[in-house]
Design a protein around this motif. Structure first.
Motif, short mmCIF file in Angstrom:
data_model
loop_
_atom_site.label_atom_id
_atom_site.label_comp_id
_atom_site.label_asym_id
_atom_site.label_seq_id
_atom_site.Cartn_x
_atom_site.Cartn_y
_atom_site.Cartn_z
N GLN A 190 0.85 -1.19 0.00
CA GLN A 190 0.00 0.00 0.00
C GLN A 190 0.88 1.24 0.00
N VAL A 191 0.45 2.25 -0.71
CA VAL A 191 1.21 3.49 -0.83
C VAL A 191 0.33 4.65 -0.35
N VAL A 228 5.96 10.36 0.08
CA VAL A 228 5.52 9.00 -0.22
C VAL A 228 5.80 8.11 0.99
N PHE A 229 4.75 7.51 1.51
CA PHE A 229 4.89 6.58 2.63
C PHE A 229 4.77 5.17 2.09
N ALA A 230 5.88 4.55 1.81
CA ALA A 230 6.01 3.17 1.34
C ALA A 230 7.33 3.00 0.64
N GLY A 231 8.05 4.10 0.47
CA GLY A 231 9.31 4.02 -0.24
C GLY A 231 9.11 4.25 -1.72
N TYR A 243 2.99 1.01 -9.39
CA TYR A 243 4.04 0.01 -9.52
C TYR A 243 4.13 -0.53 -10.95
N ARG A 244 3.14 -0.24 -11.77
CA ARG A 244 3.13 -0.76 -13.14
C ARG A 244 4.16 -0.02 -14.01
N SER A 297 -3.71 8.18 -17.68
CA SER A 297 -4.71 8.91 -16.89
C SER A 297 -5.11 8.15 -15.64
N GLU A 298 -4.77 6.87 -15.57
CA GLU A 298 -5.18 6.05 -14.44
C GLU A 298 -3.97 5.56 -13.68
N TYR A 299 -3.87 6.03 -12.47
CA TYR A 299 -2.84 5.57 -11.55
C TYR A 299 -3.52 4.89 -10.37
N ASN A 300 -2.81 4.01 -9.71
CA ASN A 300 -3.43 3.24 -8.63
C ASN A 300 -3.43 3.95 -7.28
N TYR A 301 -2.50 4.86 -7.06
CA TYR A 301 -2.38 5.50 -5.75
C TYR A 301 -2.37 7.02 -5.93
N TRP A 302 -3.15 7.69 -5.07
CA TRP A 302 -3.34 9.14 -5.19
C TRP A 302 -3.19 9.83 -3.86
#
Length: 123
Positions: free
Chosen positions: A1-2, A24-27, A99-100, A108-113
């Motif tokens: 999780q990010v 960024v909390f996850a590295g 991560y992709r 336009s689509e990212y997993n973490y915001w």
């Protein structure tokens, strides 16, 4: 999780500068792509700057030459230096991570915001 937390927004006059920060909390070492998006009132969200893990950057034409995206892996932080700001840059700005392996990290689509930070530029 990010988890992403933006800061640095505010109000400036046209021609001024701001630097946005995204903690960024996850590295950041394992994250493949990071980007800055913005959304103005009544408009769709748009990607304006992206940076790949090796450091390759891509910019929207509207900000090219004025904005600079960068990251500091040691500090787990993404930056957006914004110079020569214009009233049309007024928007909510979001950082995003994924991560992709996205081509040029331009998607336009990212997993973490992040939650967003407001930028207002007056004329």
């Amino acid at each position: 999780q990010v988890q992403l937390v933006e800061s640095g927004g505010g109000s400036v006059q046209a021609g001024g500068s701001l630097r946005l920060t995204c903690k960024v909390f996850a590295g950041t070492y394992s994250i493949a792509c990071m980007a800055w998006f913005r959304q103005a009132p009544g408009k769709e969200r748009e990607v304006i700057a992206a940076i790949a893990s090796p450091g390759t950057t891509t910019y929207a034409d509207s900000v090219k030459g004025r904005f600079t995206i960068s990251k500091d892996n040691a500090k787990n932080t993404l930056y957006l230096q914004m110079n020569s700001l214009k009233p049309e840059d007024t928007a909510m700005y979001y950082c995003a991570a994924d991560y992709r392996l996205i081509p040029r990290c331009w998607d336009s689509e990212y997993n973490y915001w992040g939650q967003g930070t407001q930028v207002n530029v007056s004329s």
